[in-house]
Design an enzyme around this catalytic site. Structure first.
Site, PDB file in Angstrom:
ATOM      1  CB  CYS A 196      -0.921   0.024   1.220  1.00 11.44           C
ATOM      2  SG  CYS A 196      -1.769  -1.523   1.522  1.00 11.44           S
TER       3      CYS A 196
ATOM      4  CB  CYS B 153      -1.759   0.909   7.588  1.00  7.77           C
ATOM      5  SG  CYS B 153      -3.289   0.706   6.653  1.00  7.77           S
TER       6      CYS B 153
ATOM      7  CG  HIS C 157      -5.984   1.903  -0.605  1.00  8.90           C
ATOM      8  ND1 HIS C 157      -4.799   2.427  -1.086  1.00  8.90           N
ATOM      9  CD2 HIS C 157      -5.625   1.005   0.360  1.00  8.90           C
ATOM     10  CE1 HIS C 157      -3.786   1.875  -0.449  1.00  8.90           C
ATOM     11  NE2 HIS C 157      -4.264   0.999   0.427  1.00  8.90           N
TER      12      HIS C 157
END
EC number: 2.3.1.16
Length: 387
Positions: free
Chosen positions: A91, A373, A343
């Site tokens: 991520c 995160c 995302h």
């Protein structure tokens, strides 16, 4: 070491992964479009002076495989002398791309870098080809590889209620919708060609993932999706699935002054940190603490903060332990976040940094923090300073 500055930052609109505007647009095209667009906005910069392109992407297979950074650069018609590398910290990939490019400039190995990231979650789903080593189960719970279950765990540990999550998610959509209506995303979005529902070509100039009709009452009707029997995390309180790309043009402060380009922000501090994979969403806390220490600043010094919204159950514990719950409406995710915008994994780090810099300018802020995160227990953070 040299100071690193951000000269410009851009992103595509966020397209819905399921039947959205970019369903017939490839990841390389989204990336190439941004590469060309950001250079067109900065004619003082000679593309041949770019040393390297650092481009984040998580699922490096299918159209995103074989170094999508280089493929997109060639597709964009950039000089063949420019290098390009695809970066993967899950991520945090495009924020890692920013850190990698910044370090090259700090050490004198580059003067100008183009950084960014892409993820087409419609064409290359997050779970495509996943094959974890069976032996990892000796060290890490199997559920730690299931992001929604780690959010459930983190939420339970911090006493985050279902109602708090629903309120946080509704806030994200409301703020993102208001930002769209008021034109607050206009300077950061590069209109991008896509396909309408009937298949005709059109130019998308806004995020199509936002659901303005979202309410706490509506969210409260959704069933938990990761732990149906005992859970609280729903599809509505999780980051949306979307397709998109983001880009930033960075260089040494000396080079920016030489070229006479506007310096939009400086990088003041950078950090990554590890945490227990079972609560992977907690990573922003130790990463932020490290980045702030390196910058010689405190969380109270941050005027604007972008905390990536992987899940409401994950964002709220981080906000709590960073001491941000009382200043959410003044500082945190003022234009909404990933619950509303989505995302796209490899895109998000540079995306939230782009949104942050635009917010800092709008609020005439001095310091800003972008943090997120990372699956399997990491966090990444960047502290920015406006000149």
């Amino acid at each position: 070491m040299k100071n690193v500055v951000i000269v410009d930052c851009l992103r595509t609109p966020m397209g819905r992964s399921k039947g959205g505007a970019f369903r017939h647009t490839r990841a390389e095209d989204l990336s190439a479009h941004l590469m060309k667009g950001i250079l067109a906005r900065n004619p003082q910069v000679n593309p041949s002076e770019i040393e390297d392109i650092y481009w984040g992407c998580v699922q490096q297979t299918l159209e995103q495989g074989f170094n999508v950074a280089r493929n997109a650069a060639l597709l964009a018609g950039l000089p063949i002398e420019i290098g390009a590398v695809t970066v993967n910290r899950l991520c945090g990939s495009s924020m890692q791309a920013l850190h990698d490019g910044a370090r090259a400039i700090m050490t004198g190995d580059a003067e100008i870098c183009l950084i960014g990231g892409v993820e087409h979650m419609g064409h290359v789903p997050m779970n495509h080809g996943v094959d974890f080593h069976p032996g990892m189960s000796k060290h890490v719970a199997k559920a730690a590889g299931m992001m929604g279950l780690t959010a459930e765990m983190l939420g339970k540990l911090h006493g985050i209620s279902r109602e708090q999550q629903d309120e946080f998610a509704a806030r994200s959509h409301a703020r993102a919708h208001a930002a769209t209506l008021e034109g607050r995303f206009k300077n950061e979005i590069l209109p991008t060609e896509g396909h309408a529902a009937d298949g005709t070509l059109f130019t998308l100039d806004h995020d199509e993932v936002i659901r303005p009709e979202t309410t706490v009452e509506g969210l409260s009707q959704l069933r938990p999706v990761f732990d149906p029997a005992n859970g609280t995390v729903t599809a509505g309180t999780s980051s949306a699935l979307s397709d998109g790309a983001s880009a930033m043009l960075i260089m040494s402060e000396e080079k920016a002054n030489e070229l006479g380009v506007t310096i939009r922000a400086r990088i003041k501090g950078m950090a990554i940190a590890g945490c227990d994979p079972s609560i992977m969403g907690y990573g922003p806390v130790p990463a932020t603490q490290k980045a702030l220490k390196r910058a010689g600043l405190s969380i109270e010094d941050m005027d604007v903060i972008e905390l990536n919204e992987a899940f409401a159950a994950q964002s709220l514990p981080c906000a709590k332990d960073l001491g941000l719950l009382d200043v959410m409406d003044e500082k945190v995710n003022l234009n909404g976040g990933a619950i509303a915008l989505g995302h796209p994994l490899g895109c998000s780090g540079a995306r939230i940094s782009t949104t942050l810099i635009n917010l800092m300018e709008a609020k005439d802020a001095k310091y800003g923090l972008a943090t997120m995160c990372i699956g399997l227990g990491q966090g990444i953070a960047t502290v920015f300073e406006r000149p």
